[in-house]
Motif scaffolding. Structure first.
Motif, short mmCIF file in Angstrom:
data_model
loop_
_atom_site.label_atom_id
_atom_site.label_comp_id
_atom_site.label_asym_id
_atom_site.label_seq_id
_atom_site.Cartn_x
_atom_site.Cartn_y
_atom_site.Cartn_z
N ALA A 5 0.84 -1.20 0.00
CA ALA A 5 0.00 0.00 0.00
C ALA A 5 0.87 1.25 0.00
N LEU A 6 2.00 1.19 0.71
CA LEU A 6 2.91 2.33 0.73
C LEU A 6 3.50 2.56 -0.67
N LYS A 7 3.81 1.49 -1.39
CA LYS A 7 4.31 1.65 -2.75
C LYS A 7 3.25 2.28 -3.66
N VAL A 8 2.00 1.86 -3.48
CA VAL A 8 0.91 2.45 -4.27
C VAL A 8 0.81 3.94 -3.95
N PHE A 9 0.83 4.31 -2.67
CA PHE A 9 0.78 5.73 -2.27
C PHE A 9 1.94 6.50 -2.90
N HIS A 10 3.13 5.92 -2.85
CA HIS A 10 4.31 6.60 -3.37
C HIS A 10 4.16 6.87 -4.87
N ALA A 11 3.61 5.90 -5.60
CA ALA A 11 3.40 6.08 -7.04
C ALA A 11 2.37 7.17 -7.30
N VAL A 12 1.31 7.20 -6.52
CA VAL A 12 0.28 8.24 -6.67
C VAL A 12 0.86 9.61 -6.35
N ALA A 13 1.61 9.69 -5.25
CA ALA A 13 2.20 10.96 -4.84
C ALA A 13 3.20 11.47 -5.88
N ARG A 14 3.95 10.57 -6.47
CA ARG A 14 4.95 10.96 -7.46
C ARG A 14 4.30 11.48 -8.74
N SER A 15 3.24 10.80 -9.18
CA SER A 15 2.60 11.18 -10.44
C SER A 15 1.53 12.26 -10.27
N GLY A 16 0.91 12.29 -9.07
CA GLY A 16 -0.17 13.24 -8.83
C GLY A 16 -1.49 12.81 -9.41
N HIS A 17 -1.59 11.58 -9.89
CA HIS A 17 -2.82 11.08 -10.52
C HIS A 17 -3.02 9.62 -10.19
N THR A 19 -4.98 7.62 -11.91
CA THR A 19 -4.99 6.89 -13.18
C THR A 19 -3.57 6.54 -13.64
N GLN A 20 -2.68 7.53 -13.58
CA GLN A 20 -1.30 7.30 -14.02
C GLN A 20 -0.60 6.28 -13.12
N ALA A 21 -0.87 6.36 -11.80
CA ALA A 21 -0.27 5.40 -10.87
C ALA A 21 -0.78 4.00 -11.16
N ALA A 22 -2.08 3.87 -11.47
CA ALA A 22 -2.67 2.56 -11.78
C ALA A 22 -2.01 1.95 -13.02
N GLU A 23 -1.77 2.79 -14.05
CA GLU A 23 -1.12 2.29 -15.26
C GLU A 23 0.32 1.86 -14.98
N GLU A 24 1.00 2.65 -14.16
CA GLU A 24 2.40 2.33 -13.82
C GLU A 24 2.49 1.03 -13.05
N LEU A 25 1.55 0.83 -12.12
CA LEU A 25 1.57 -0.36 -11.26
C LEU A 25 0.85 -1.55 -11.89
#
Length: 300
Positions: A5-17, A19-25
């Motif tokens: 969950a922390l990795k998911v948060f980090h991806a969201v925080a880095r991208s600001g979106h 949707t973009q975090a979901a595509e990356e992960l």
């Protein structure tokens, strides 16, 4: 705290979106949203808030993003470090070597290896053959490179090539650069290596094989080159490695005696303990030695 969950948060925080975090992960947007909610519930703090088409971080979110960045950077470093160790690019290597390999062969092999494995720490222990086998048995050395010696139980023995043994005397000796019989040679007083040296053992074995007297020992030395220099100083004769003594002969510091009907050789070998699997670094080093021997002609 759930690290995924922390990795998911980090991806969201880095991208600001989301949707973009979901595509990356490569997970769904609802899954990303659920992970964020679970993390906020676990921590007990609001981490993100909607902003336009994306998200913004709260104060707690900014703090967590900065700290998680350090955590995941450390994780990447761990992965890279372990990958390098597994590939033999990083680690420690302890070599037990006898005098000849240690002074004539290993320096250039190690130099070549270090240019390609700069993150490998190499420790070289110069010993006689018996001590080299002891270090392997006690797992205090990864690989032994020995001149002479003999195959031992529970030791893997890989023959590299043979080194010739020459009789030498001081440059001004009556037998210098002459032919002589073994019986004549054995009338000389010898400078000899210490007990445990394979050259010493081969010398004594030769005496038994050819049924001649054991050598008269005038001096005993622990070092290969110390022994040669003692001969050059006039302390006696010696039976020594051709590879080690050739330069001394060419400089006229000692001289060879050509003993009739006696041809002595000893093996140069890599030894490892059967019950001690080689580390990736040790495997890389042994492969390098094999390649170098194929590429260069060893002068014997």
């Amino acid at each position: 705290m759930n690290l995924h969950a922390l990795k998911v948060f980090h991806a969201v925080a880095r991208s600001g979106h989301v949707t973009q975090a979901a595509e990356e992960l490569r997970i769904s947007q609802p899954a990303v949203t659920q992970h964020l909610r679970n993390l906020e519930k676990d921590i007990g703090l609001k981490l993100v808030r909607p902003e336009g088409r994306g998200i913004a971080l709260t104060y707690a979110g900014r703090e967590l993003y900065a700290l998680s960045g350090k955590l995941f950077a450390a994780e990447r470093e761990i992965e890279n470090r372990m990958r390098d160790i597994a590939a033999g690019r990083r680690g420690e290597l302890t070599l037990a070597v006898t005098n000849l390999p240690g002074t004539v062969l290993l320096p250039r092999w190690i130099a070549y290896f270090k240019t390609r494995h700069e993150d490998v720490a190499i420790n070289v222990i110069t010993v006689n053959t018996c001590e080299a086998f002891a270090l392997l048995s006690e797992h205090r050395a990864d690989v032994a490179v020995i001149a002479g010696g003999w195959e031992q139980p529970r030791m893997k023995w890989e023959h590299l090539f043979d080194d010739e043994l020459w009789f030498i005397v001081p440059a001004g000796h009556p037998l210098a650069n002459r032919e002589a019989s073994l019986k004549e040679m054995m009338e000389e007083t010898f400078v000899i290596r210490e007990e445990g040296s394979s050259t010493r053992e081969r010398f004594l074995s030769m005496c038994r094989t050819y049924n001649v007297r054991q050598p008269k020992i005038g001096m005993q030395f622990n070092g290969l080159h110390e022994t040669i220099r003692a001969v050059g100083a006039g302390y006696g004769a010696n039976l020594i490695s051709a590879m080690a003594v050739r330069e001394y002969i060419e400089r006229g510091e000692v001289a060879r005696v050509y003993v009739r009907d006696v041809e002595l050789k000893r093996p140069i070998a890599i030894c490892t303990a059967e019950d001690h699997p080689l580390t990736p670094v040790a495997e890389s080093f042994v492969r390098l030695i094999r390649r170098k021997l194929r590429a260069e002609e060893i002068e014997i």
